[in-house]
Design an enzyme around this catalytic site. Sequence first.
Site, PDB file in Angstrom:
ATOM      1  N   GLU A  55      61.085  -2.274 -17.008  1.00 13.25           N
ATOM      2  CA  GLU A  55      61.384  -1.097 -17.842  1.00 13.25           C
ATOM      3  C   GLU A  55      61.873  -0.007 -17.164  1.00 13.25           C
ATOM      4  OE1 GLU A  55      58.003  -2.445 -21.150  1.00 13.25           O
ATOM      5  OE2 GLU A  55      57.835  -0.759 -20.067  1.00 13.25           O
ATOM      6  N   THR A  57      46.371   1.004 -29.189  1.00 15.54           N
ATOM      7  CA  THR A  57      47.556   1.185 -29.764  1.00 15.54           C
ATOM      8  C   THR A  57      47.368   1.788 -31.290  1.00 15.54           C
ATOM      9  OG1 THR A  57      48.401  -1.039 -29.042  1.00 15.54           O
ATOM     10  CG2 THR A  57      49.619  -0.110 -30.803  1.00 15.54           C
ATOM     11  N   TYR A  89      62.784  -3.064 -27.445  1.00 13.70           N
ATOM     12  CA  TYR A  89      61.398  -3.678 -27.800  1.00 13.70           C
ATOM     13  C   TYR A  89      61.975  -5.067 -28.676  1.00 13.70           C
ATOM     14  CZ  TYR A  89      58.819   0.444 -28.163  1.00 13.70           C
ATOM     15  OH  TYR A  89      57.978   1.581 -27.952  1.00 13.70           O
ATOM     16  N   PHE A 142      56.512  -5.003 -38.182  1.00 12.28           N
ATOM     17  CA  PHE A 142      56.999  -3.431 -37.768  1.00 12.28           C
ATOM     18  C   PHE A 142      58.148  -3.283 -37.019  1.00 12.28           C
ATOM     19  CE2 PHE A 142      53.908  -4.810 -34.796  1.00 12.28           C
ATOM     20  CZ  PHE A 142      54.407  -4.328 -33.459  1.00 12.28           C
ATOM     21  N   HIS A 168      54.488   5.256 -25.214  1.00 12.32           N
ATOM     22  CA  HIS A 168      54.552   4.066 -24.800  1.00 12.32           C
ATOM     23  C   HIS A 168      54.004   3.954 -23.237  1.00 12.32           C
ATOM     24  CE1 HIS A 168      56.346   0.088 -23.668  1.00 12.32           C
ATOM     25  NE2 HIS A 168      56.781   0.498 -22.526  1.00 12.32           N
ATOM     26  N   LYS A 196      57.066   9.726 -27.206  1.00 12.38           N
ATOM     27  CA  LYS A 196      57.979   9.142 -28.509  1.00 12.38           C
ATOM     28  C   LYS A 196      58.032  10.342 -29.297  1.00 12.38           C
ATOM     29  CE  LYS A 196      55.754   4.134 -28.215  1.00 12.38           C
ATOM     30  NZ  LYS A 196      55.033   3.695 -29.171  1.00 12.38           N
ATOM     31  N   ARG A 230      46.271   8.987 -27.145  1.00 10.19           N
ATOM     32  CA  ARG A 230      46.423   8.463 -28.626  1.00 10.19           C
ATOM     33  C   ARG A 230      45.617   9.066 -29.585  1.00 10.19           C
ATOM     34  NH1 ARG A 230      48.870   2.578 -27.253  1.00 10.19           N
ATOM     35  NH2 ARG A 230      51.118   3.123 -27.356  1.00 10.19           N
ATOM     36  N   ARG A 243      47.672   2.928 -18.984  1.00 14.86           N
ATOM     37  CA  ARG A 243      47.043   2.287 -20.211  1.00 14.86           C
ATOM     38  C   ARG A 243      45.770   2.780 -20.643  1.00 14.86           C
ATOM     39  NH1 ARG A 243      50.785  -0.746 -23.390  1.00 14.86           N
ATOM     40  NH2 ARG A 243      48.752  -1.456 -24.455  1.00 14.86           N
TER      41      ARG A 243
HETATM   42  P1  IDP Z   1      51.451  -0.671 -27.328  1.00 13.92           P
HETATM   43  O1  IDP Z   1      52.252   0.375 -27.278  1.00 13.92           O
HETATM   44  O2  IDP Z   1      50.166  -0.342 -27.234  1.00 13.92           O
HETATM   45  O3  IDP Z   1      51.511  -1.721 -25.937  1.00 13.92           O
HETATM   46  P2  IDP Z   1      52.527  -2.939 -29.051  1.00 13.92           P
HETATM   47  O4  IDP Z   1      51.839  -3.863 -29.460  1.00 13.92           O
HETATM   48  O5  IDP Z   1      53.136  -3.415 -27.698  1.00 13.92           O
HETATM   49  O6  IDP Z   1      51.362  -1.605 -28.567  1.00 13.92           O
HETATM   50  O7  IDP Z   1      53.456  -2.531 -30.052  1.00 13.92           O
HETATM   51  C1  IDP Z   1      54.648  -1.533 -29.657  1.00 13.92           C
HETATM   52  C2  IDP Z   1      54.662  -0.254 -30.424  1.00 13.92           C
HETATM   53  O8  IDP Z   1      54.948  -0.888 -31.808  1.00 13.92           O
HETATM   54  C3  IDP Z   1      53.435   0.472 -30.659  1.00 13.92           C
HETATM   55  O9  IDP Z   1      53.109   1.337 -29.609  1.00 13.92           O
HETATM   56  C4  IDP Z   1      53.492   1.134 -31.897  1.00 13.92           C
HETATM   57  O10 IDP Z   1      54.492   2.109 -31.971  1.00 13.92           O
HETATM   58  C5  IDP Z   1      54.391   0.063 -32.731  1.00 13.92           C
HETATM   59  N1  IDP Z   1      53.260  -0.711 -33.492  1.00 13.92           N
HETATM   60  C6  IDP Z   1      52.280  -1.865 -32.882  1.00 13.92           C
HETATM   61  N2  IDP Z   1      51.439  -2.206 -33.891  1.00 13.92           N
HETATM   62  C7  IDP Z   1      51.940  -1.885 -35.012  1.00 13.92           C
HETATM   63  C8  IDP Z   1      51.650  -2.056 -36.482  1.00 13.92           C
HETATM   64  O11 IDP Z   1      50.763  -2.860 -36.887  1.00 13.92           O
HETATM   65  N3  IDP Z   1      52.090  -1.164 -37.482  1.00 13.92           N
HETATM   66  C9  IDP Z   1      53.273  -0.310 -37.068  1.00 13.92           C
HETATM   67  N4  IDP Z   1      53.557  -0.075 -35.851  1.00 13.92           N
HETATM   68  C10 IDP Z   1      53.013  -0.961 -34.769  1.00 13.92           C
HETATM   69 MG    MG Z   2      53.475  -2.767 -25.698  1.00  5.93          MG
END
Ligand code: IDP
Ligand code: MG
Length: 141
Positions: A128, A93, A51, A59, A117, A11, A104, A87
């Site tokens: 994807e 996350t 997304y 968000f 991601h 990212k 991370r 993962r």
């Molecule tokens: P992931 O990337 O671990 O699968 P997802 O829930 O799919 O997590 O969320 C996608 C992306 O959205 C995250 O990687 C992060 O960049 C952003 N994100 C997720 N939760 C939050 C939040 O609570 N606040 C701000 N950004 C968030």
């Molecule tokens: Mg995700």
Amino acid sequence: MGIEKTLSIIKPDATKRNITGKINSKLEDSGLEIIGQKRILLTKQRAEEFYFVHRERPFYNSLVNYMISGPVVVQVLMGENAVTQNREIMGATDPKEAKVGTIRKEFAKSIEENSVHGSDSLENAKKEIEFFFTNEEIIEN
Ligand code: IDP
Ligand code: MG
């Protein structure tokens, strides 16, 4: 189980800090092979589409703007159990909850600017990968 392919994205927070190589080392050290890779700039429309599943989340707009704030490196990773393996090496996350040694935990700046991601299922991985790559851009050993 078995050999799988998954989609990874390095990212903008990571491309801006010049740590794509460090992230690739983590991926390769975990046994995953990078069999497709390109550096691109997402348009707002493409980021919104990617997304789309998160469109109702609070968000969403911030996430889209972050994802277009700089280059991203999109990658196809291949290996045993690649979706779950990626993962695992990514970590949670929220970097505060990520295990020691994960990408991370080491590199993410915040729950939003979390450096990578990774597809969350084999079904989503296929979709994807097709979203970003043609067959000719994915070269297996
Ligand atoms: P992931 O990337 O671990 O699968 P997802 O829930 O799919 O997590 O969320 C996608 C992306 O959205 C995250 O990687 C992060 O960049 C952003 N994100 C997720 N939760 C939050 C939040 O609570 N606040 C701000 N950004 C968030
Ligand atoms: Mg995700």
